[in-house]
Design a protein around this motif. Structure first.
Motif, PDB file in Angstrom:
ATOM      1  N   PRO A  80       3.334 -11.977   7.582  1.00 50.47           N
ATOM      2  CA  PRO A  80       2.467 -13.151   7.547  1.00 50.47           C
ATOM      3  C   PRO A  80       3.210 -14.377   7.026  1.00 50.47           C
ATOM      4  N   GLY A  81       2.893 -15.513   7.619  1.00 43.58           N
ATOM      5  CA  GLY A  81       3.449 -16.781   7.166  1.00 43.58           C
ATOM      6  C   GLY A  81       2.328 -17.674   6.671  1.00 43.58           C
ATOM      7  N   ASP A  82       2.534 -18.976   6.755  1.00 40.32           N
ATOM      8  CA  ASP A  82       1.488 -19.919   6.377  1.00 40.32           C
ATOM      9  C   ASP A  82       0.395 -19.900   7.430  1.00 40.32           C
ATOM     10  N   SER A  83      -0.834 -19.824   7.017  1.00 37.80           N
ATOM     11  CA  SER A  83      -2.050 -19.751   7.842  1.00 37.80           C
ATOM     12  C   SER A  83      -1.931 -18.631   8.867  1.00 37.80           C
ATOM     13  N   VAL A  84      -1.840 -18.930  10.162  1.00 38.67           N
ATOM     14  CA  VAL A  84      -1.814 -17.881  11.183  1.00 38.67           C
ATOM     15  C   VAL A  84      -0.423 -17.645  11.745  1.00 38.67           C
ATOM     16  N   GLN A  85       0.578 -18.253  11.180  1.00 43.53           N
ATOM     17  CA  GLN A  85       1.953 -18.133  11.648  1.00 43.53           C
ATOM     18  C   GLN A  85       2.521 -16.755  11.302  1.00 43.53           C
ATOM     19  N   LEU A  86       3.273 -16.171  12.230  1.00 48.04           N
ATOM     20  CA  LEU A  86       3.994 -14.929  11.976  1.00 48.04           C
ATOM     21  C   LEU A  86       5.473 -15.241  11.842  1.00 48.04           C
ATOM     22  N   ILE A  87       6.136 -14.566  10.906  1.00 44.98           N
ATOM     23  CA  ILE A  87       7.549 -14.795  10.665  1.00 44.98           C
ATOM     24  C   ILE A  87       8.305 -13.525  11.031  1.00 44.98           C
ATOM     25  N   HIS A  88       9.393 -13.673  11.778  1.00 41.36           N
ATOM     26  CA  HIS A  88      10.228 -12.543  12.176  1.00 41.36           C
ATOM     27  C   HIS A  88      11.368 -12.383  11.181  1.00 41.36           C
ATOM     28  N   PHE A  89      11.633 -11.135  10.783  1.00 39.75           N
ATOM     29  CA  PHE A  89      12.699 -10.822   9.843  1.00 39.75           C
ATOM     30  C   PHE A  89      13.637  -9.813  10.468  1.00 39.75           C
ATOM     31  N   ALA A  90      14.933  -9.960  10.187  1.00 37.14           N
ATOM     32  CA  ALA A  90      15.940  -9.047  10.719  1.00 37.14           C
ATOM     33  C   ALA A  90      16.002  -7.746   9.924  1.00 37.14           C
ATOM     34  N   SER A  91      15.575  -7.781   8.663  1.00 36.55           N
ATOM     35  CA  SER A  91      15.607  -6.578   7.832  1.00 36.55           C
ATOM     36  C   SER A  91      14.594  -6.731   6.696  1.00 36.55           C
ATOM     37  N   LEU A  92      14.413  -5.653   5.951  1.00 40.13           N
ATOM     38  CA  LEU A  92      13.522  -5.711   4.793  1.00 40.13           C
ATOM     39  C   LEU A  92      14.087  -6.598   3.692  1.00 40.13           C
ATOM     40  N   GLU A  93      15.415  -6.656   3.602  1.00 46.52           N
ATOM     41  CA  GLU A  93      16.033  -7.515   2.591  1.00 46.52           C
ATOM     42  C   GLU A  93      15.734  -8.983   2.871  1.00 46.52           C
ATOM     43  N   ALA A  95      13.097 -10.134   4.427  1.00 50.09           N
ATOM     44  CA  ALA A  95      11.678 -10.335   4.112  1.00 50.09           C
ATOM     45  C   ALA A  95      11.474 -10.460   2.610  1.00 50.09           C
ATOM     46  N   THR A  96      12.133  -9.596   1.840  1.00 46.57           N
ATOM     47  CA  THR A  96      12.005  -9.648   0.383  1.00 46.57           C
ATOM     48  C   THR A  96      12.543 -10.968  -0.156  1.00 46.57           C
ATOM     49  N   ALA A  97      13.680 -11.408   0.357  1.00 51.11           N
ATOM     50  CA  ALA A  97      14.252 -12.685  -0.094  1.00 51.11           C
ATOM     51  C   ALA A  97      13.332 -13.851   0.265  1.00 51.11           C
ATOM     52  N   HIS A  98      12.766 -13.840   1.466  1.00 49.67           N
ATOM     53  CA  HIS A  98      11.884 -14.930   1.886  1.00 49.67           C
ATOM     54  C   HIS A  98      10.628 -14.987   1.018  1.00 49.67           C
ATOM     55  N   TYR A  99       9.969 -13.849   0.823  1.00 47.46           N
ATOM     56  CA  TYR A  99       8.723 -13.858   0.070  1.00 47.46           C
ATOM     57  C   TYR A  99       8.939 -14.092  -1.418  1.00 47.46           C
ATOM     58  N   SER A 100      10.101 -13.727  -1.958  1.00 47.01           N
ATOM     59  CA  SER A 100      10.365 -14.050  -3.363  1.00 47.01           C
ATOM     60  C   SER A 100      10.606 -15.546  -3.507  1.00 47.01           C
ATOM     61  N   LYS A 101      11.246 -16.169  -2.500  1.00 43.74           N
ATOM     62  CA  LYS A 101      11.458 -17.618  -2.513  1.00 43.74           C
ATOM     63  C   LYS A 101      10.123 -18.351  -2.379  1.00 43.74           C
TER      64      LYS A 101
END
Length: 115
Positions: A80-93, A95-101
């Motif tokens: 999940p991203g902001d509102s209805v936006q979906l974000i694509h991640f290359a790996s779990l790392e 995703a973890t870095a993005h959501y911690s930021k």
């Protein structure tokens, strides 16, 4: 969906057992037994679909937040991203870095962060 499945399963099992094995007044009620078996099967389908749905999602914890990601193949994930936006991640790392930021930016600045 899982709770509704368990309710159907138990109600159907009780209905099938009471009407098929014990009977009411010593007489077995075939119609109620069939309805009980149908509820039993329907409940099993709901429980199974809830288990499969949970198995297809990956849940990560970032800074006390629970985030659910959906695998899309080749080790990539959608989250999940902001509102209805979906974000694509290359790996779990990633995703973890993005959501911690995102969680540190929103807690400090009070606004939304962009990627």
């Amino acid at each position: 969906m899982s709770l509704f499945g368990w309710i159907l399963f138990f109600v159907g099992g009780c209905l099938a057992f009471i009407n098929g094995v014990i009977g009411i007044g010593g007489v077995v009620n075939l119609a109620a037994t069939v309805i009980g078996c149908a509820l039993l099967i329907s409940g099993s389908v709901f429980i199974g679909s809830a288990i499969v749905r949970r198995a297809l999602l990956v849940t990560i914890m970032v800074n006390g937040r629970q985030i659910t990601l959906k695998p899309i193949g080749d080790g990539r994930f959608v989250g999940p991203g902001d509102s209805v936006q979906l974000i694509h991640f290359a790996s779990l790392e990633d995703a973890t870095a993005h959501y911690s930021k995102v969680s540190t930016t929103t807690s400090e600045g009070g606004g939304h962060s962009s990627r």
